[in-house]
Design a protein around this motif. Structure first.
Motif, mmCIF file in Angstrom:
data_model
loop_
_atom_site.group_PDB
_atom_site.id
_atom_site.type_symbol
_atom_site.label_atom_id
_atom_site.label_comp_id
_atom_site.label_asym_id
_atom_site.label_seq_id
_atom_site.Cartn_x
_atom_site.Cartn_y
_atom_site.Cartn_z
ATOM 1 N N ILE A 24 1.028 -1.311 -0.008
ATOM 2 C CA ILE A 24 -0.096 -0.173 0.113
ATOM 3 C C ILE A 24 0.917 1.170 0.064
ATOM 4 O O ILE A 24 0.587 2.254 -0.723
ATOM 5 C CB ILE A 24 -1.125 -0.021 1.090
ATOM 6 N N THR A 197 -18.293 1.270 3.319
ATOM 7 C CA THR A 197 -16.772 1.016 2.676
ATOM 8 C C THR A 197 -17.018 -0.036 1.662
ATOM 9 O O THR A 197 -16.304 -0.146 0.464
ATOM 10 C CB THR A 197 -15.801 0.355 3.631
ATOM 11 N N ASP A 201 -16.292 -0.400 -2.358
ATOM 12 C CA ASP A 201 -15.312 -1.084 -2.725
ATOM 13 C C ASP A 201 -15.607 -2.092 -3.755
ATOM 14 O O ASP A 201 -14.791 -2.607 -4.559
ATOM 15 C CB ASP A 201 -14.679 -1.759 -1.483
ATOM 16 N N VAL A 244 -9.992 6.768 3.721
ATOM 17 C CA VAL A 244 -10.095 5.521 4.643
ATOM 18 C C VAL A 244 -9.410 5.882 5.973
ATOM 19 O O VAL A 244 -10.188 5.593 6.842
ATOM 20 C CB VAL A 244 -9.941 4.499 3.799
ATOM 21 N N PRO B 126 -6.006 -2.337 6.610
ATOM 22 C CA PRO B 126 -6.007 -2.643 5.237
ATOM 23 C C PRO B 126 -7.306 -3.112 4.676
ATOM 24 O O PRO B 126 -7.560 -2.745 3.389
ATOM 25 C CB PRO B 126 -4.629 -3.728 5.058
ATOM 26 N N PHE B 127 -8.050 -3.933 5.319
ATOM 27 C CA PHE B 127 -9.465 -4.224 5.167
ATOM 28 C C PHE B 127 -10.348 -3.221 4.478
ATOM 29 O O PHE B 127 -11.087 -3.447 3.744
ATOM 30 C CB PHE B 127 -9.892 -5.135 6.172
ATOM 31 N N TRP B 128 -10.066 -2.029 5.296
ATOM 32 C CA TRP B 128 -11.046 -0.940 4.809
ATOM 33 C C TRP B 128 -10.654 -0.210 3.405
ATOM 34 O O TRP B 128 -11.391 0.471 2.924
ATOM 35 C CB TRP B 128 -10.930 0.175 6.030
ATOM 36 N N THR B 129 -9.265 -0.720 3.207
ATOM 37 C CA THR B 129 -8.921 0.107 1.936
ATOM 38 C C THR B 129 -9.334 -1.165 0.668
ATOM 39 O O THR B 129 -9.256 -2.108 0.888
ATOM 40 C CB THR B 129 -7.476 0.304 1.809
ATOM 41 N N SER B 130 -9.578 -0.430 -0.383
ATOM 42 C CA SER B 130 -10.280 -1.089 -1.451
ATOM 43 C C SER B 130 -9.348 -2.430 -1.824
ATOM 44 O O SER B 130 -8.197 -2.373 -1.897
ATOM 45 C CB SER B 130 -10.420 -0.292 -2.547
ATOM 46 N N PHE B 131 -10.176 -3.493 -1.788
ATOM 47 C CA PHE B 131 -9.666 -4.889 -2.312
ATOM 48 C C PHE B 131 -8.930 -4.672 -3.793
ATOM 49 O O PHE B 131 -7.785 -5.195 -3.902
ATOM 50 C CB PHE B 131 -10.985 -5.728 -2.464
ATOM 51 N N LEU B 132 -9.749 -4.130 -4.784
ATOM 52 C CA LEU B 132 -9.051 -3.957 -5.938
ATOM 53 C C LEU B 132 -7.922 -3.225 -6.281
ATOM 54 O O LEU B 132 -6.973 -3.581 -6.755
ATOM 55 C CB LEU B 132 -10.242 -3.191 -6.981
ATOM 56 N N ILE B 133 -7.653 -1.944 -5.342
ATOM 57 C CA ILE B 133 -6.698 -1.482 -5.438
ATOM 58 C C ILE B 133 -5.407 -2.138 -4.520
ATOM 59 O O ILE B 133 -4.175 -2.031 -4.931
ATOM 60 C CB ILE B 133 -6.604 -0.105 -4.333
ATOM 61 N N ARG B 134 -5.711 -3.093 -3.506
ATOM 62 C CA ARG B 134 -4.699 -3.692 -2.729
ATOM 63 C C ARG B 134 -4.129 -4.990 -3.695
ATOM 64 O O ARG B 134 -3.069 -5.353 -3.753
ATOM 65 C CB ARG B 134 -5.212 -4.445 -1.630
ATOM 66 N N TYR B 136 -4.220 -4.430 -7.233
ATOM 67 C CA TYR B 136 -3.431 -3.622 -8.197
ATOM 68 C C TYR B 136 -2.040 -3.406 -7.661
ATOM 69 O O TYR B 136 -1.021 -3.513 -8.630
ATOM 70 C CB TYR B 136 -4.513 -2.386 -8.391
#
Lengths: 267, 301
Positions: A24, A197, A201, A244, B126-134, B136
């Protein structure tokens, strides 16, 4: 309790968290890359953020995504709270087994199945695909998560407060709004945020249920990613991650403060 | 007083009824429609399937149903191989998740109490940030000229660029990365409650740490192991995004097959039949998961 961290424990925590966070961090770092090549560092630049805000199609998709997320999370919070109350307060009603099945199954069900089945349903009832189909689909998925979050709070809190209110003559609705609701409010807020969220998502369910009029941000990002890496996607991702992170940190601080003040009051 | 009992009856009826009705219409009915369409023939039309239901003609309804799509699924070994490889990839990923997740959850459970809430929050973030972005993010890391190759070549561990992207290895990395919180949190929940004196007693009685791990820690952590494994295994079997972005064209997975039947081939009945196939594979684990979950929530004090 007398617990000690061994060297092995520390190592596994360090490696584990590095594994979770490095990708990230790299993604955010490379959103400030001057080069169009996503993997080669070409100096610091914020040009991709500018390009992002000039990309009207992307901005339009972001707006749709936010509206869908807000509306579906609101609906899901109401329905999920009702479902949690049904499971904890109205214990035995006909078809309870089927009901718990319908609550727990969507959470693990592969998204391709949920997406496809909802789409076929909307086609069968002749409902035009677009903003509303995505919203209804997301509500159905996320209300189950709200149910579980609120239910676990309802299971643990002190029933005697509710009973006292009832004994003193408060009608059920009044008891609910003046005693139960304030007590479970933190879990309802947490459920809403989770639903929001999850909706923002989601790619798979939205792809099945999107129409020509409404495209969401994940669908846009997915089609950009399929064409190759793009620094604009990095910039969009970095903004989402920033929002987020801020949201989660402020929610944590808020809940910590409320826990601290309630502890202080208790003493 | 009469009014109040009536009111209570009304809320007792309405509270379950509203969410029940919602899930019935938008979760259960859609499944029945998938089942129905999986038994009908494709048509070159919009929507691209022949409707098989006429209220006036019940006999005709059953006559028009056929198992053509399912026969195709059995005859074309593509679907058989996709099923096998989905289950295999999901099972291997679940094992890898246990291997990676257990030491992390164990370390969290042994950390000083004041840090534990922070560690849990750090696992969830990290689970709160987009699955797709992770997912990517991993494309840039695993590319042949990507960041992992650059680092490993700079250190001198490898001399040739790594070619992991678009292979099954990349899919395993992606699944382990994306599902890690789902494995760690249930494991942590059981490990945290564990009574340390049991381990001390075993050590005092002369057991080796390794042996007490297998005879005490693992059995006590079993509820967490089962919940975490199901929580990872079930969605992993139907995973679409990870094999699509990180896997190669030879990475067969059933969720991906369903997607391409639907979006590329526009064969809705066949896509529905694939969905039913996927559901048949998952029905037993889903029922077990529901029981484990309902028991866990209801067992709370």
């Amino acid at each position: 309790m007398n617990r000690r961290l061994s060297a092995f424990n520390v190592t596994s925590l360090v490696i584990g968290f590095a594994f979770l966070y490095l990708p990230i961090l790299l993604l955010v770092l490379y959103s400030f890359n001057a080069s169009r090549l996503v993997t080669v560092w070409g100096g610091f630049s914020t040009q991709w953020y500018g390009a992002l805000f000039r990309n009207e199609a992307l901005m339009e998709a972001a707006w749709v995504t936010l509206r869908v997320a807000f509306l579906s999370a609101t609906l899901a919070t109401v329905l999920g709270t009702l479902a949690a109350l049904a499971l904890t307060r109205y214990g035995r009603f006909p078809g309870r087994t089927l009901f718990t099945g319908m609550v727990y199954a969507p959470m693990v069900m592969p998204e391709v199945i949920t997406g496809l089945s909802l789409l076929l349903f909307f086609v069968a009832v002749d409902f035009d695909r677009g903003f509303w189909t995505i919203t209804l689909a997301h509500t159905t998925l996320t209300m189950c998560f709200v149910t579980v979050v609120v239910q676990s709070r309802l299971m643990t809190f002190d029933r005697s407060l509710e009973e006292a209110a009832m004994d003193l003559g408060a009608p059920p609705l009044r008891t609910f709004f003046s005693v139960t609701l304030p007590l479970i409010a933190p879990s309802i807020v947490a459920g809403f945020l989770l639903a929001f969220t999850l909706s923002m998502d989601d790619l798979v369910i939205a792809s099945f249920n999107a129409g020509p009029g409404a495209t969401t941000l994940p669908i846009k990002i997915y089609s950009a990613v399929r064409l190759g890496l793009s620094p604009e996607v990095n910039a969009a991702s970095a903004i989402l991650i920033g929002i987020v992170t801020l949201g989660v940190i402020s929610a944590t601080l808020l809940s910590k403060r409320s826990i601290l003040s309630s502890r202080r009051n208790a003493h | 007083m009469m009014e109040r009992t009536l009111m209570r009856r009304l809320t007792a009826g309405l509270v379950p009824a509203v969410p029940y009705l919602w899930l019935g219409v938008l979760f259960l009915v859609p499944f029945l429609i998938v089942l129905k369409i999986s038994l009908s023939d494709p048509a070159v039309a919009q929507p691209p399937y022949k409707p098989v239901f006429e209220w006036s003609d019940i006999a005709g309804f059953f006559g028009a149903l056929d198992f053509e799509n399912f026969i195709l699924l059995v005859e074309d070994d593509l679907y058989f191989r996709a099923t096998l490889s989905s289950v295999r990839i999901a099972a291997v990923s679940t094992l890898l998740l246990l291997l990676v997740g257990f030491p992390i959850a164990y370390g969290m459970a042994r950390a000083p109490e004041r840090y534990r809430a922070l560690l849990v929050a750090a696992i969830i973030l990290p689970f709160w940030t987009s699955f797709l972005i992770r997912i990517y993010a991993w494309v840039a890391i695993l590319k042949p000229e990507g960041l992992l190759t650059q680092v490993l070549m700079a250190v001198g561990l490898i001399s040739e660029p790594l070619d992991i992207l678009n292979t099954e290895t990349a899919v395993y990395i992606g699944i382990v990365y994306a599902y890690l919180p789902f494995m760690v949190l249930p494991l942590y929940a059981t490990l945290e409650k564990m009574d340390d004196t049991l381990l001390e007693a075993a050590l005092d009685l002369g057991s080796t740490p390794w042996r007490s791990f297998w005879t005490i820690t693992v059995p006590l952590a079993m509820p967490g192991i089962i919940a975490g494994s199901l929580l990872c295994f079930i969605p992993a079997v139907g995973e679409f995004v990870i094999p699509d972005l990180l896997g190669g064209s030879e990475t067969l997975m059933i969720g991906r097959q369903l997607w391409s039947e639907f979006f590329s081939n526009r064969d809705w009945p066949l896509a529905s039949a694939v969905a039913i196939l996927l559901l048949i594979i998952l029905v037993v684990p889903i029922v077990i998961y529901r029981d484990v979950e309902a028991r866990r929530v209801e067992a709370r004090p």
